[in-house]
Design a protein around this motif. Structure first.
Motif, PDB file in Angstrom:
ATOM      1  N   PHE A 185      19.586  21.324 -19.119  1.00 40.77           N
ATOM      2  CA  PHE A 185      19.306  22.715 -19.490  1.00 40.77           C
ATOM      3  C   PHE A 185      17.918  22.857 -20.102  1.00 40.77           C
ATOM      4  CE2 PHE A 185      19.268  25.992 -22.803  1.00 40.77           C
ATOM      5  CZ  PHE A 185      19.554  27.121 -22.039  1.00 40.77           C
ATOM      6  N   LEU A 186      17.572  21.941 -21.018  1.00 39.82           N
ATOM      7  CA  LEU A 186      16.256  21.995 -21.647  1.00 39.82           C
ATOM      8  C   LEU A 186      15.153  21.761 -20.618  1.00 39.82           C
ATOM      9  CD1 LEU A 186      16.994  20.019 -24.940  1.00 39.82           C
ATOM     10  CD2 LEU A 186      16.567  22.467 -24.730  1.00 39.82           C
ATOM     11  N   GLY A 187      15.409  20.874 -19.634  1.00 41.62           N
ATOM     12  CA  GLY A 187      14.428  20.645 -18.580  1.00 41.62           C
ATOM     13  C   GLY A 187      14.197  21.884 -17.744  1.00 41.62           C
ATOM     14  N   ILE A 188      15.283  22.576 -17.385  1.00 36.61           N
ATOM     15  CA  ILE A 188      15.157  23.808 -16.607  1.00 36.61           C
ATOM     16  C   ILE A 188      14.412  24.868 -17.409  1.00 36.61           C
ATOM     17  CG2 ILE A 188      16.458  25.706 -15.581  1.00 36.61           C
ATOM     18  CD1 ILE A 188      18.615  23.659 -14.845  1.00 36.61           C
ATOM     19  N   PHE A 189      14.752  25.001 -18.693  1.00 36.71           N
ATOM     20  CA  PHE A 189      14.080  25.982 -19.548  1.00 36.71           C
ATOM     21  C   PHE A 189      12.587  25.685 -19.651  1.00 36.71           C
ATOM     22  CE2 PHE A 189      12.497  27.190 -23.757  1.00 36.71           C
ATOM     23  CZ  PHE A 189      12.763  28.551 -23.747  1.00 36.71           C
ATOM     24  N   LEU A 190      12.250  24.399 -19.853  1.00 30.96           N
ATOM     25  CA  LEU A 190      10.846  24.020 -19.963  1.00 30.96           C
ATOM     26  C   LEU A 190      10.114  24.259 -18.647  1.00 30.96           C
ATOM     27  CD1 LEU A 190       8.572  22.750 -21.626  1.00 30.96           C
ATOM     28  CD2 LEU A 190       9.365  20.497 -20.877  1.00 30.96           C
ATOM     29  N   GLY A 191      10.783  23.965 -17.515  1.00 32.82           N
ATOM     30  CA  GLY A 191      10.168  24.201 -16.221  1.00 32.82           C
ATOM     31  C   GLY A 191       9.867  25.670 -15.996  1.00 32.82           C
ATOM     32  N   ILE A 192      10.797  26.546 -16.354  1.00 34.71           N
ATOM     33  CA  ILE A 192      10.566  27.986 -16.215  1.00 34.71           C
ATOM     34  C   ILE A 192       9.437  28.436 -17.132  1.00 34.71           C
ATOM     35  CG2 ILE A 192      11.608  30.250 -16.581  1.00 34.71           C
ATOM     36  CD1 ILE A 192      14.279  29.034 -15.727  1.00 34.71           C
ATOM     37  N   TYR A 193       9.408  27.894 -18.352  1.00 36.68           N
ATOM     38  CA  TYR A 193       8.358  28.259 -19.312  1.00 36.68           C
ATOM     39  C   TYR A 193       6.973  27.877 -18.789  1.00 36.68           C
ATOM     40  CZ  TYR A 193       5.600  28.077 -23.613  1.00 36.68           C
ATOM     41  OH  TYR A 193       4.617  28.243 -24.556  1.00 36.68           O
ATOM     42  N   VAL A 194       6.849  26.639 -18.289  1.00 36.50           N
ATOM     43  CA  VAL A 194       5.572  26.204 -17.739  1.00 36.50           C
ATOM     44  C   VAL A 194       5.225  27.015 -16.499  1.00 36.50           C
ATOM     45  CG1 VAL A 194       4.325  24.259 -16.693  1.00 36.50           C
ATOM     46  CG2 VAL A 194       5.803  23.872 -18.671  1.00 36.50           C
ATOM     47  N   GLY A 195       6.245  27.350 -15.678  1.00 35.51           N
ATOM     48  CA  GLY A 195       6.006  28.174 -14.501  1.00 35.51           C
ATOM     49  C   GLY A 195       5.446  29.537 -14.862  1.00 35.51           C
ATOM     50  N   VAL A 196       5.977  30.142 -15.910  1.00 38.51           N
ATOM     51  CA  VAL A 196       5.455  31.439 -16.373  1.00 38.51           C
ATOM     52  C   VAL A 196       4.004  31.306 -16.809  1.00 38.51           C
ATOM     53  CG1 VAL A 196       5.668  33.200 -18.164  1.00 38.51           C
ATOM     54  CG2 VAL A 196       7.707  32.347 -17.012  1.00 38.51           C
ATOM     55  N   ILE A 200       5.246  29.646  -9.003  1.00 38.08           N
ATOM     56  CA  ILE A 200       6.384  30.051  -8.168  1.00 38.08           C
ATOM     57  C   ILE A 200       7.234  28.833  -7.810  1.00 38.08           C
ATOM     58  CG2 ILE A 200       7.031  31.021  -5.933  1.00 38.08           C
ATOM     59  CD1 ILE A 200       4.548  32.799  -6.125  1.00 38.08           C
ATOM     60  N   ALA A 201       6.571  27.700  -7.519  1.00 39.81           N
ATOM     61  CA  ALA A 201       7.302  26.479  -7.184  1.00 39.81           C
ATOM     62  C   ALA A 201       8.181  26.030  -8.346  1.00 39.81           C
ATOM     63  CB  ALA A 201       6.317  25.375  -6.812  1.00 39.81           C
TER      64      ALA A 201
END
Length: 210
Positions: free
Chosen positions: A122-133, A167-168
């Motif tokens: 979950f933390l990995g997904i959250f961090l990935g979305i944050y960096v993506g933004v 986006i990726a």
């Protein structure tokens, strides 16, 4: 995306050089040189070990980091609750906020520690979305400001690349974090080796002369 990770690597390398190469051993006493060499060696070994763990056991390392984060939240939550209860001189509103924040941190810490594997994902997904933004916004800004940039073509190219990278990460945030995690491990290995070498070479002329 390659430019983003290259810049990240240069930042870590610059921090390493600033800490370990900005000290001149010739201006220090022998005892101070020995202390600094021990500190550099320990820091280098720590970075090297963490880098190896991240690179060759990323899943276990991510779970361990999630567990440590949960432990930190529990400790910090207890501190905030204690401050809110026993800080008699503070305002009532501040004390209430401290207690609320402490309870939230306690809840988050217990949740993470009770299921560290799921929490790591979950933390990995959250961090990935944050960096993506961040990459998406950076790309849009680069494109908008390309008109005043010295190299307009490169600015537009970088902006488009950053937008595509953002986006990726939105479509596969966990994959992006895994790549970034692995890259961080490689950088820590390099920095750890540099620190260990620096520990052996720092102030060597001074100790040899003694």
């Amino acid at each position: 995306m390659h430019r983003q990770w290259h810049a990240y690597g240069r930042y870590l390398m610059s921090q390493e050089q600033h800490v370990s190469y900005g000290i001149d051993g010739s201006d220090l006493a022998k005892s101070a040189v020995t202390g600094i060499r021990v500190a550099l060696g320990l820091a280098g070994l720590a970075a090297l070990i963490i880098g190896l763990l991240i690179s060759f056991a990323p899943t276990r390392t991510a779970v361990a980091l999630a567990w440590l984060l949960g432990l930190y939240w529990i400790i910090a939550g207890v501190v905030y609750v204690a401050v809110g209860i026993f800080a008699r001189g503070a305002r009532t509103g501040s004390r209430v906020l401290d207690v609320v924040l402490g309870l939230l941190m306690l809840f988050a810490g217990v949740t993470v520690m009770s299921s560290p594997s799921e929490s790591a994902v979950f933390l990995g997904i959250f961090l990935g979305i944050y960096v993506g933004v961040l990459w998406l916004i950076e790309g849009v800004v680069a494109i908008v400001q390309s008109g005043s940039a010295p190299s307009r073509g490169w600015s537009i190219f970088f902006g488009i690349l950053s937008v595509l990278a953002g986006i990726a990460l939105f479509t596969s945030p966990l994959w992006g974090v895994q790549v970034l995690f692995f890259w961080t491990g490689i950088l820590l290995i390099v920095l750890g080796v540099m620190q260990v070498i620096r520990a052996f070479t720092f102030g060597k002329a001074l100790t040899d002369a003694a």
